[in-house]
Design a protein around this motif. Sequence first.
Motif, mmCIF file in Angstrom:
data_model
loop_
_atom_site.group_PDB
_atom_site.id
_atom_site.type_symbol
_atom_site.label_atom_id
_atom_site.label_comp_id
_atom_site.label_asym_id
_atom_site.label_seq_id
_atom_site.Cartn_x
_atom_site.Cartn_y
_atom_site.Cartn_z
ATOM 1 N N ALA A 134 -0.353 -4.756 -1.925
ATOM 2 C CA ALA A 134 -0.676 -6.159 -1.676
ATOM 3 C C ALA A 134 -1.522 -6.258 -0.411
ATOM 4 O O ALA A 134 -1.147 -5.749 0.652
ATOM 5 C CB ALA A 134 0.594 -6.976 -1.525
ATOM 6 N N VAL A 135 -2.684 -6.933 -0.533
ATOM 7 C CA VAL A 135 -3.607 -7.093 0.587
ATOM 8 C C VAL A 135 -3.938 -8.571 0.734
ATOM 9 O O VAL A 135 -4.386 -9.211 -0.226
ATOM 10 C CB VAL A 135 -4.907 -6.287 0.374
ATOM 11 N N ALA A 136 -3.721 -9.102 1.939
ATOM 12 C CA ALA A 136 -4.039 -10.500 2.217
ATOM 13 C C ALA A 136 -4.949 -10.569 3.438
ATOM 14 O O ALA A 136 -4.543 -10.174 4.537
ATOM 15 C CB ALA A 136 -2.769 -11.305 2.473
ATOM 16 N N VAL A 137 -6.179 -11.022 3.248
ATOM 17 C CA VAL A 137 -7.155 -11.153 4.328
ATOM 18 C C VAL A 137 -7.605 -12.613 4.366
ATOM 19 O O VAL A 137 -8.293 -13.074 3.448
ATOM 20 C CB VAL A 137 -8.363 -10.215 4.110
ATOM 21 N N PHE A 138 -7.197 -13.321 5.398
ATOM 22 C CA PHE A 138 -7.455 -14.750 5.470
ATOM 23 C C PHE A 138 -6.986 -15.445 4.182
ATOM 24 O O PHE A 138 -7.642 -16.352 3.674
ATOM 25 C CB PHE A 138 -8.950 -15.044 5.700
ATOM 26 N N GLY A 139 -5.888 -14.973 3.664
ATOM 27 C CA GLY A 139 -5.341 -15.545 2.440
ATOM 28 C C GLY A 139 -3.848 -15.291 2.359
ATOM 29 O O GLY A 139 -3.216 -14.819 3.309
ATOM 30 N N GLY A 140 -3.265 -15.588 1.210
ATOM 31 C CA GLY A 140 -1.832 -15.420 1.046
ATOM 32 C C GLY A 140 -1.462 -14.771 -0.275
ATOM 33 O O GLY A 140 -2.091 -15.039 -1.308
ATOM 34 N N VAL A 141 -0.444 -13.901 -0.245
ATOM 35 C CA VAL A 141 0.077 -13.236 -1.444
ATOM 36 C C VAL A 141 1.559 -13.566 -1.563
ATOM 37 O O VAL A 141 2.311 -13.451 -0.587
ATOM 38 C CB VAL A 141 -0.117 -11.710 -1.377
ATOM 39 N N GLU A 142 1.971 -13.958 -2.752
ATOM 40 C CA GLU A 142 3.380 -14.251 -3.015
ATOM 41 C C GLU A 142 3.859 -13.398 -4.184
ATOM 42 O O GLU A 142 3.264 -13.422 -5.256
ATOM 43 C CB GLU A 142 3.577 -15.733 -3.341
ATOM 44 N N ILE A 143 4.928 -12.647 -3.969
ATOM 45 C CA ILE A 143 5.525 -11.804 -5.016
ATOM 46 C C ILE A 143 6.979 -12.228 -5.184
ATOM 47 O O ILE A 143 7.801 -12.046 -4.280
ATOM 48 C CB ILE A 143 5.443 -10.310 -4.658
ATOM 49 N N ASP A 144 7.288 -12.798 -6.334
ATOM 50 C CA ASP A 144 8.643 -13.260 -6.633
ATOM 51 C C ASP A 144 9.229 -12.365 -7.718
ATOM 52 O O ASP A 144 8.810 -12.416 -8.876
ATOM 53 C CB ASP A 144 8.603 -14.720 -7.097
ATOM 54 N N LEU A 145 10.211 -11.545 -7.345
ATOM 55 C CA LEU A 145 10.804 -10.568 -8.263
ATOM 56 C C LEU A 145 12.140 -11.036 -8.844
ATOM 57 O O LEU A 145 12.851 -10.244 -9.459
ATOM 58 C CB LEU A 145 11.021 -9.241 -7.526
ATOM 59 N N THR A 146 12.462 -12.300 -8.673
ATOM 60 C CA THR A 146 13.788 -12.766 -9.087
ATOM 61 C C THR A 146 13.994 -12.733 -10.596
ATOM 62 O O THR A 146 15.127 -12.693 -11.066
ATOM 63 C CB THR A 146 14.049 -14.185 -8.558
ATOM 64 N N GLU A 147 12.912 -12.763 -11.384
ATOM 65 C CA GLU A 147 13.043 -12.693 -12.838
ATOM 66 C C GLU A 147 12.390 -11.443 -13.413
ATOM 67 O O GLU A 147 12.291 -11.287 -14.632
ATOM 68 C CB GLU A 147 12.420 -13.934 -13.487
ATOM 69 N N ALA A 148 11.946 -10.541 -12.556
ATOM 70 C CA ALA A 148 11.233 -9.344 -13.012
ATOM 71 C C ALA A 148 12.195 -8.348 -13.656
ATOM 72 O O ALA A 148 13.387 -8.320 -13.357
ATOM 73 C CB ALA A 148 10.513 -8.689 -11.843
ATOM 74 N N VAL A 149 11.650 -7.519 -14.541
ATOM 75 C CA VAL A 149 12.405 -6.426 -15.159
ATOM 76 C C VAL A 149 11.961 -5.132 -14.485
ATOM 77 O O VAL A 149 10.780 -4.806 -14.455
ATOM 78 C CB VAL A 149 12.142 -6.352 -16.675
ATOM 79 N N PHE A 150 12.922 -4.410 -13.927
ATOM 80 C CA PHE A 150 12.606 -3.195 -13.191
ATOM 81 C C PHE A 150 12.634 -1.992 -14.134
ATOM 82 O O PHE A 150 13.667 -1.671 -14.714
ATOM 83 C CB PHE A 150 13.595 -3.004 -12.048
ATOM 84 N N ASP A 151 11.483 -1.326 -14.272
ATOM 85 C CA ASP A 151 11.385 -0.149 -15.136
ATOM 86 C C ASP A 151 11.857 1.119 -14.438
ATOM 87 O O ASP A 151 12.169 2.105 -15.093
ATOM 88 C CB ASP A 151 9.926 0.063 -15.573
ATOM 89 N N ALA A 152 11.862 1.113 -13.109
ATOM 90 C CA ALA A 152 12.190 2.311 -12.341
ATOM 91 C C ALA A 152 13.285 1.983 -11.328
ATOM 92 O O ALA A 152 13.478 0.825 -10.965
ATOM 93 C CB ALA A 152 10.944 2.823 -11.621
ATOM 94 N N PRO A 153 13.997 3.000 -10.849
ATOM 95 C CA PRO A 153 15.060 2.747 -9.879
ATOM 96 C C PRO A 153 14.543 2.252 -8.534
ATOM 97 O O PRO A 153 15.292 1.648 -7.768
ATOM 98 C CB PRO A 153 15.757 4.101 -9.741
ATOM 99 N N GLU A 154 13.255 2.511 -8.231
ATOM 100 C CA GLU A 154 12.699 2.048 -6.959
ATOM 101 C C GLU A 154 11.298 1.482 -7.159
ATOM 102 O O GLU A 154 10.476 2.047 -7.883
ATOM 103 C CB GLU A 154 12.637 3.175 -5.926
ATOM 104 N N LEU A 155 11.040 0.361 -6.512
ATOM 105 C CA LEU A 155 9.713 -0.245 -6.469
ATOM 106 C C LEU A 155 9.263 -0.238 -5.018
ATOM 107 O O LEU A 155 9.945 -0.764 -4.134
ATOM 108 C CB LEU A 155 9.755 -1.680 -6.992
ATOM 109 N N VAL A 156 8.100 0.369 -4.756
ATOM 110 C CA VAL A 156 7.528 0.411 -3.412
ATOM 111 C C VAL A 156 6.382 -0.589 -3.341
ATOM 112 O O VAL A 156 5.468 -0.554 -4.171
ATOM 113 C CB VAL A 156 7.025 1.825 -3.060
#
Length: 233
Positions: A134-156
């Motif tokens: 995730a890269v934010a340059v003079f902007g904004g990034v929003e990541i909401d994982l509350t409804e996401a399905v996790f395919d792997a034991p860890e997300l980096v």
Amino acid sequence: MDNSSLPDPFKKPAAPRPYADPTDVPAGVSAELRASDADRERVAEALREAYAEGRLTAEEHSERVDAVYAAKTLGELVPLTRDLPSHHATHQPMASAPQPQSALPSRTESENMVAVFGGAERKGRFRAGRFVKAVAVFGGVEIDLTEAVFDAPELVIHCTAVFGGIEIRVPENVTLRGGGAGIFGGFEVRQQEGTDPHGPVVTIKGSAVFGGVEAKRRRPSKLAAKARKFLEG
């Protein structure tokens, strides 16, 4: 005298039949029979599959998993999957029945999220994957994982915020870890263990220069908090 039909006193008794589904308590087996670790793991796996298919919310999944590992008998495991299809599979196998096409989200997102003088967001039901940049340059990034399905034991998630901001939210069953460098800015990761000891882990890394990165766990609803308090006694 023919002794072939007599039992052999030196022969070891046959091991008890493992249950395909520990919540399927056969006739003649007491519901008060002590549950084994393997029984609990099979129920926990069924709950994970139900959560991935969207049959349980994050709060419901977390509450039931807590109850699984607190259960002492097979009878205590029964209600935890009674309303799920897997509970009835051992009674009425339907190998030829078609699987619902919409059970799992087909939405797979790119590993890169870039916001330059603008915004980028990712929310709703999607496959989380293993890595996000995730890269934010003079902007904004929003990541909401509350409804996401996790395919792997860890997300980096690797974050870079330059005169911008990145906000990340995770459900309460997910463990949140990590940290980064804040240079004339802020990099805040509210590290917390998830309510599900076998749940996925989200690790945050990166830096913020004249910007900010914040990762936190979503607050549980009042109803979920009351239910958890009731379960904990």
